[in-house]
Design a protein around this motif. Sequence first.
Motif, PDB file in Angstrom:
ATOM      1  N   THR A  73       0.905  -1.278  -0.045  1.00  0.00           N
ATOM      2  CA  THR A  73      -0.002   0.170   0.293  1.00  0.00           C
ATOM      3  C   THR A  73       0.961   1.255   0.217  1.00  0.00           C
ATOM      4  O   THR A  73       2.266   1.107   0.399  1.00  0.00           O
ATOM      5  N   PRO A  74       0.278   2.326  -0.433  1.00  0.00           N
ATOM      6  CA  PRO A  74       1.068   3.692  -0.527  1.00  0.00           C
ATOM      7  C   PRO A  74       1.565   3.819   0.984  1.00  0.00           C
ATOM      8  O   PRO A  74       2.903   4.363   1.066  1.00  0.00           O
ATOM      9  N   GLN A  75       0.994   3.755   1.979  1.00  0.00           N
ATOM     10  CA  GLN A  75       1.190   4.090   3.433  1.00  0.00           C
ATOM     11  C   GLN A  75       2.372   3.100   3.624  1.00  0.00           C
ATOM     12  O   GLN A  75       3.464   3.704   4.303  1.00  0.00           O
ATOM     13  N   ARG A  76       2.303   1.702   3.363  1.00  0.00           N
ATOM     14  CA  ARG A  76       3.417   0.832   3.906  1.00  0.00           C
ATOM     15  C   ARG A  76       4.728   1.583   3.047  1.00  0.00           C
ATOM     16  O   ARG A  76       5.869   1.305   3.402  1.00  0.00           O
ATOM     17  N   VAL A  77       4.455   1.582   1.682  1.00  0.00           N
ATOM     18  CA  VAL A  77       5.684   1.964   0.837  1.00  0.00           C
ATOM     19  C   VAL A  77       6.270   3.054   1.302  1.00  0.00           C
ATOM     20  O   VAL A  77       7.691   3.433   1.016  1.00  0.00           O
ATOM     21  N   MET A  78       5.519   4.166   1.796  1.00  0.00           N
ATOM     22  CA  MET A  78       6.177   5.502   2.340  1.00  0.00           C
ATOM     23  C   MET A  78       6.955   5.170   3.396  1.00  0.00           C
ATOM     24  O   MET A  78       7.877   5.945   3.547  1.00  0.00           O
ATOM     25  N   ALA A  79       6.518   4.314   4.364  1.00  0.00           N
ATOM     26  CA  ALA A  79       7.323   4.028   5.620  1.00  0.00           C
ATOM     27  C   ALA A  79       8.361   3.363   5.060  1.00  0.00           C
ATOM     28  O   ALA A  79       9.418   3.711   5.708  1.00  0.00           O
ATOM     29  N   ASP A  80       8.566   2.705   4.297  1.00  0.00           N
ATOM     30  CA  ASP A  80       9.691   1.857   3.939  1.00  0.00           C
ATOM     31  C   ASP A  80      10.741   2.830   3.162  1.00  0.00           C
ATOM     32  O   ASP A  80      11.889   2.699   3.326  1.00  0.00           O
ATOM     33  N   THR A  81       9.957   4.005   2.346  1.00  0.00           N
ATOM     34  CA  THR A  81      11.065   4.816   1.884  1.00  0.00           C
ATOM     35  C   THR A  81      11.580   5.734   2.854  1.00  0.00           C
ATOM     36  O   THR A  81      12.689   6.318   2.809  1.00  0.00           O
TER      37      THR A  81
END
Length: 248
Positions: A96-104
Amino acid sequence: MAVSRRDVQTVDGLMDVDLHAPDGGAPAPVVIMYPDAYGVRETVQRMAGRLAAAGYLVALPNMFYRAGADAAAPEKIDFADPEQRARLGRVVSQATPQRVMADTGALLDALADEPGALPGPVGTIGYCVGGRMAFTAATAHPDRVAAAASIHGGGLASDDPSSPYLAADRIRAALYIAIATGDAHHTDADHARLVAALDEAKVDYEAEILPARHGFALVDFPVYDEAAAERHWEKSLALFARTLRPAA
């Protein structure tokens, strides 16, 4: 060029990241490259290598690491194959965008300690779902992303409440957006919403609709279009040159 592997600790585990470094060994501006839904594979590695050859330290994260073996690309990509489509659905739903942005955020922290990374804001580039992530990174990490290129990205300005155009007023980066003609993942209505939001937020951007189909930049896609692909390279490299290169 040198390619190395890093494991970045995230809240959900370890995300593997390939680093493509330019020749010469001097610290270089960083660009994060987000892959399409078929994930990190030879085609995307070659694209990261091309960007690195232009003088950038390219971080290629496996943003689908949560999906495990499902994240592995098939030998031949076939959009009509129901098994491939089912696999893509499973893979993308976990990123999800939220997860990928946390990963980023975790990746940006790790890159701050990377000897080959030039200090300062980074660039992002992405394809298809990765194009959405590249754009979203400019809204989620506005003080750390100076340039973002979204290439045939989907969901940039849809009815989804997580659609990143809704946070256009957070963007401080310069943007390049390449849209495919007649793209069901980015409709005419989507494009009108996107442009209106970027104009209202006074974002530095260029958006163009290219005469090619969704997925045109990826050479292993059946819709690959060389002219449109080269156009995206020309524009993306120009964007990164003016935003990430230190003034002489």
